[in-house]
Design an enzyme around this catalytic site. Structure first.
Site, PDB file in Angstrom:
ATOM      1  N   ASP A 315      -3.148   0.337   4.379  1.00  0.00           N
ATOM      2  CA  ASP A 315      -4.482   0.316   3.801  1.00  0.00           C
ATOM      3  C   ASP A 315      -4.815  -1.110   3.399  1.00  0.00           C
ATOM      4  O   ASP A 315      -4.220  -1.611   2.488  1.00  0.00           O
ATOM      5  CB  ASP A 315      -4.597   1.306   2.639  1.00  0.00           C
ATOM      6  CG  ASP A 315      -3.448   1.208   1.627  1.00  0.00           C
ATOM      7  OD1 ASP A 315      -2.280   1.137   2.034  1.00  0.00           O
ATOM      8  OD2 ASP A 315      -3.739   1.184   0.428  1.00  0.00           O
ATOM      9  N   GLU A 513       5.031  -8.601  -2.791  1.00  0.00           N
ATOM     10  CA  GLU A 513       4.958  -7.411  -1.926  1.00  0.00           C
ATOM     11  C   GLU A 513       4.677  -7.786  -0.480  1.00  0.00           C
ATOM     12  O   GLU A 513       4.970  -7.028   0.439  1.00  0.00           O
ATOM     13  CB  GLU A 513       3.878  -6.449  -2.419  1.00  0.00           C
ATOM     14  CG  GLU A 513       2.505  -7.092  -2.432  1.00  0.00           C
ATOM     15  CD  GLU A 513       1.347  -6.122  -2.596  1.00  0.00           C
ATOM     16  OE1 GLU A 513       1.547  -4.913  -2.485  1.00  0.00           O
ATOM     17  OE2 GLU A 513       0.228  -6.600  -2.820  1.00  0.00           O
TER      18      GLU A 513
HETATM   19  C1  LIG Z   1      -4.827   3.883  -1.577  1.00  0.00           C
HETATM   20  C2  LIG Z   1      -3.796   4.954  -1.561  1.00  0.00           C
HETATM   21  O1  LIG Z   1      -3.987   6.078  -1.203  1.00  0.00           O
HETATM   22  N1  LIG Z   1      -2.747   4.696  -1.959  1.00  0.00           N
HETATM   23  C3  LIG Z   1      -1.610   3.981  -2.102  1.00  0.00           C
HETATM   24  C4  LIG Z   1      -0.575   4.587  -1.235  1.00  0.00           C
HETATM   25  O2  LIG Z   1       0.564   3.837  -1.412  1.00  0.00           O
HETATM   26  C5  LIG Z   1       0.465   2.489  -1.063  1.00  0.00           C
HETATM   27  C6  LIG Z   1       1.779   1.857  -1.311  1.00  0.00           C
HETATM   28  O3  LIG Z   1       2.663   2.244  -0.334  1.00  0.00           O
HETATM   29  C7  LIG Z   1      -0.595   1.786  -1.827  1.00  0.00           C
HETATM   30  O4  LIG Z   1      -0.812   0.512  -1.262  1.00  0.00           O
HETATM   31  C8  LIG Z   1      -1.848   2.538  -1.802  1.00  0.00           C
HETATM   32  O5  LIG Z   1      -2.716   1.977  -2.729  1.00  0.00           O
END
Ligand SMILES: CC(=O)N[C@H]1CO[C@H](CO)[C@@H](O)[C@@H]1O
Ligand SMILES: *[C@@H]1O[C@H](CO)[C@@H](O)[C@H](O)[C@H]1NC(C)=O
Ligand SMILES: *[C@@H]1O[C@H](CO)[C@@H](O)[C@H](O)[C@H]1NC(C)=O
Ligand SMILES: *[C@@H]1O[C@H](CO)[C@@H](O)[C@H](O)[C@H]1NC(C)=O
Ligand SMILES: *[C@@H]1O[C@H](CO)[C@@H](O)[C@H](O)[C@H]1NC(C)=O
Length: 579
Positions: A315, A513
Site C-alpha cells: 500500500d 522500515e
Molecule cells: C492500510 C492497511 O490496511 N493497513 C496496514 C496493513 O499493514 C501494513 C503493514 O504491513 C501497513 O502498512 C498498512 O497500513
C-alpha cells in the site's frame, strides 16, 4: 479440482450493493463521530484517533456525541477536540516487555567473520527487547473500549506508528527471532496470529478492529514451517493443523477468481477485500481521494480497491494501477487491485498448500496430505501456465481487465522461486532466462538495494524505495535457481543490502522500515505517513543475510577476512540448525 471450480463460480467480481462496515465497532469504523473527527483533521495522522481508547462504553460515548450534535448541529474542530479529550484517552494499552529467551550473545554471531558486521549483528539483536510488547490486563477486562484486539502472548512490534501486530511483517520478524535463538517468542507470535484467526475467521492485516475485513499475504503456514524446521515441535503442528487448514479455506472461499487467457480458463487468488467506505485509519485520505469520482458506485469501487491494495501489503504501488492505456503509470485514482492476479499472492498460497500437505503427512493424516498436495500441484501448474511469460522469461501479474500480462519490473515477479512454487524441472528450465531477465531489467543495479519498481509514482511501494521483504524475496529466489551465477548474484544483492543498512545505522543509530535504492542507508519516503523506525522486518532481513552469508560477507571492499580456521564454524552449524 471440483471443489475449487464450484467455489470460483460463487465468487464473481461484482461488488454487492450492501457492504459490511469496516468493522463491527461503531466508534472506530462506522459512525458520524469517526467521520467528523477525521474530516475536520482533529489529528494530522488519521490513525491517531482510531487508536484511542474510550473512557466509557460505546453506548455512552455515542449518546454523548449525539447530544453534542443536537447542541451544535455542526461541531467545530475545537468542539470535536474537546469531546475527544473528554471521552477518549491515548491508549497506554501496551507495556514494554523483555523477551525471556533473549540473549545478548546468540550463537549466530560466531558465524560472522567480519568484525564490523559481527558488531552490527549484535546491535540488531539488541533491538529485540526495545520492540517487545505485551498487552495490559485492562484491555482484556474491557475489550469493547479499545480498537486493539488483545492477544495472549507478548510479541515484537514492527515499530513507530505500527505498534500492534502485523500479519506479513511477522514472517520476517520470526525469521530474525529464530536466528537470534528466540524460539519461545517466535512460537508465541504464531499463537497470537492463530488466536486472531480463531476469533475473526481469518488473520487481519493487524491486530486492530479497524483492520477486521482485510487480511494480508497468507504467510502463516510459512511461519509455522520456519518454526517447525528449527524445533521439530510435532505437538505444535498437531495442535494447530486445524487452524492452518481453516486459513486456506478462508482464502479459497473469499478471494478466488477465474479468468481467461489465450482461450483457457484459470483459477487463482487475487486480493479482494470488500467493506463499506474509507479505511478508518486513513479515513481523511481515502474520503478526499474518492470525491474525485462522480458516482457513488465508482467511489465504492475505489474504497474496495484501496482496501484490497492494503491487503496486499503493497500500500500503495503502481503494481495496482491500470490507467486508460492499460499501463501501470498514473496515480492512486487508477487503482484496480481486484482486476490484477498477483504473482506473489499465488506463490505464497501454493507454498501454504504444500506446507499444510507436508504437515499432514508428518502427522500421519494421509488423506489430508493427498487433498492438499493435489491442490498445491494444481496451484503450481496454474502459476506456470497463466503467469509465466515465455517472451520475457519471467512471471508477471495478470491484468484481467485488458487480458494481458503486466510486463513491468517488480521484485514480486520472482516470488514463485522464493516460495518453492515452481516444479524442480521447470526451475532448471527457466534458470538462465530468469537471470537474463533480471540483468536486462537493471532492477538489481542500484547501490542502496532492490527498488520496489522502476516507476517513481510518489507511492511508497515504488521507485526509489527498497523494502526489506522484497530484497529478501529476490535473494532467496536467486538462491533457489541453484546455479553458480545466480548464487553469486544473490550474495551481491545481500551484501549491498547489509552494507546499506549498516551505513544507515551508523548515520542514524536506527533501522528504518524502508530505504532509498539510490542512496545507500538513506530512509525511503513517499506514501501517506512519515518513515517509521524500529524496525521488525528490517532487522529480520539483516539477520537473515548475516546468518546466511556470514562467512564471506564484508562491511566494505577493503576488509580482509581472517583465514577460515580462526573462527568456529562448527559450533555455529550445530546451534543454528541450518547451513
Ligand atoms: C492500510 C492497511 O490496511 N493497513 C496496514 C496493513 O499493514 C501494513 C503493514 O504491513 C501497513 O502498512 C498498512 O497500513
Ligand atoms: C454503559 O455504561 C453505562 C454507564 O456506566 C451503563 O449504565 C450501561 O449499562 C453500559 N452499557 C453497556 C451496554 O454496557
Ligand atoms: C437529539 O435530538 C433528537 C431529535 O431532536 C432526539 O430524538 C434525540 O433524543 C436527541 N438526542 C440527545 C442525546 O439529546
Ligand atoms: C482528488 O482531488 C483533490 C482536489 O479535489 C486533490 O487534492 C487530490 O489530490 C485528488 N486525488 C488524487 C488521488 O488525485
Ligand atoms: C556438530 O554436529 C556434527 C554433526 O552434524 C557432530 O558430528 C558434531 O559432534 C557436532 N559438534 C558439536 C560441538 O556439537
Amino acid at each position: 479440482m471440483l471443489r475449487v471450480i464450484v467455489l470460483a463460480v460463487a465468487a464473481a467480481s461484482i461488488i454487492a450493493e450492501e457492504l459490511p462496515p469496516s468493522c463491527d465497532k461503531k466508534v472506530y469504523c462506522d459512525s458520524q463521530l469517526l467521520h467528523l473527527v477525521q474530516m475536520k483533521r482533529v489529528f494530522t495522522d488519521s490513525k491517531t484517533f482510531v487508536d484511542l481508547q474510550m473512557k466509557q462504553n460505546e453506548t455512552t460515548t455515542l449518546a454523548a456525541f449525539d447530544k453534542l450534535i443536537n447542541e451544535t448541529n455542526d461541531p467545530t474542530k475545537e468542539q470535536l477536540q474537546a469531546f475527544v479529550d473528554e471521552y477518549f484517552v491515548s491508549g497506554a494499552e501496551l507495556e514494554d516487555w523483555t523477551p525471556t529467551d533473549y540473549s545478548t550473545d546468540p550463537a549466530f554471531l560466531a558465524g560472522i567473520r567480519d568484525e564490523k558486521l559481527r558488531k552490527f549483528g549484535r546491535d540488531i539483536n539488541n533491538i529485540w527487547p526495545i520492540l517487545g510488547r505485551k498487552i495490559k490486563p485492562f484491555v482484556f477486562d474491557q475489550p469493547n473500549q479499545h480498537s486493539l484486539i488483545p492477544v495472549t502472548h507478548p510479541f515484537i512490534v514492527p515499530g513507530g506508528r505500527f505498534k500492534e501486530i502485523y500479519y506479513w511483517d511477522t514472517y520476517w520478524i520470526i525469521e530474525g527471532l529464530l536466528i537470534s535463538g528466540m524460539r519461545d517468542t517466535a512460537k508465541g507470535m504464531i499463537e497470537n496470529l492463530i488466536e486472531l484467526l480463531n476469533k475473526l475467521g481469518h488473520i487481519p492485516n493487524g491486530s486492530r478492529w479497524y483492520y477486521q475485513e482485510r487480511s494480508q499475504p497468507p504467510l502463516l503456514a510459512a511461519m509455522v514451517s520456519l518454526y517447525f524446521r528449527e524445533t521439530k515441535d510435532i505437538k505444535f503442528l498437531k495442535d494447530n493443523i486445524g487452524y492452518l487448514e481453516k486459513e486456506l479455506d478462508y482464502w479459497l472461499q473469499t478471494q478466488i477468481v477465474t479468468f481467461d487467457k489465450d482461450d483457457k480458463t484459470f483459477t487463482l487468488l487475487r486480493y479482494d477485500s470488500p467493506s463499506e467506505g474509507p479505511r478508518p485509519e486513513s479515513y481523511f485520505e481515502d474520503y478526499s481521494d474518492a470525491q474525485n469520482f462522480t458516482t457513488a458506485v465508482r467511489r465504492t469501487e475505489f474504497y474496495v480497491d484501496i482496501k484490497s491494495g492494503a491487503e496486499s501489503g503493497w500500500d500503495f504501488s503502481s503494481r495496482w494501477f491500470i490507467d486508460e492505456n492499460g499501463d501501470n503509470t498514473g496515480h492512486l485514482l487508477h487503482i484496480h487491485t481486484r482486476e490484477i492476479v498477483p504473482v506473489d499472492l499465488n506463490a505464497i498460497f501454493a507454498n501454504a498448500l504444500q506446507n499444510v500437505a507436508f504437515f499432514q503427512a508428518r502427522l500421519g493424516n494421509l488423506r489430508r496430505f493427498v487433498h492438499w498436495s493435489f491442490l498445491a500441484k494444481q496451484w503450481r501448474s496454474t502459476i506456470e501456465e497463466s503467469l509465466w511469460d515465455e517472451k520475457d522469461g519471467i512471471w508477471y501479474d495478470y491484468d484481467m481487465l485488458n487480458h494481458q500480462p503486466r510486463r513491468y519490473f517488480y521484485p514480486s515477479n520472482v516470488a514463485p522461486l522464493w516460495m518453492g512454487a515452481v516444479d524442480k524441472r521447470k526451475v532448471k528450465k527457466h534458470s538462465a532466462r530468469v537471470l537474463e531477465y533480471l540483468k536486462l531489467s537493471h532492477g538489481l543495479d542500484f547501490p542502496g538495494g532492490v527498488p520496489s519498481s522502476l516507476i517513481n509514482s510518489g507511492e511508497q511501494w515504488d521507485f526509489p524505495n527498497a523494502w526489506p521483504p522484497l530484497v529478501s524475496i529476490v535473494v532467496n529466489a536467486l538462491e533457489a535457481l541453484g546455479n553458480v551465477e545466480a548464487k553469486d548474484t544473490a550474495f551481491k544483492v545481500a551484501q549491498t543490502w547489509v552494507r546499506a543498512c549498516l551505513k544507515g545505522f551508523d548515520d542514524n543509530k536506527q533501522m528504518f522500515e524502508k530505504y532509498d535504492a539510490e542512496q545507500p542507508g538513506k530512509f525511503g519516503g513517499g506514501g501517506e505517513y512519515n518513515v517509521q523506525e524500529g524496525f521488525g522486518w528490517s532487522n529480520g532481513v539483516v539477520l537473515e543475510f548475516l546468518a546466511k552469508y556470514g562467512r564471506t560477507l564484508t562491511a566494505d571492499d577493503s576488509v580482509k577476512l581472517a583465514p577460515e580456521s580462526s573462527y568456529d564454524a562448527a559450533s555455529y552449524e550445530n546451534e543454528s540448525g541450518e547451513k
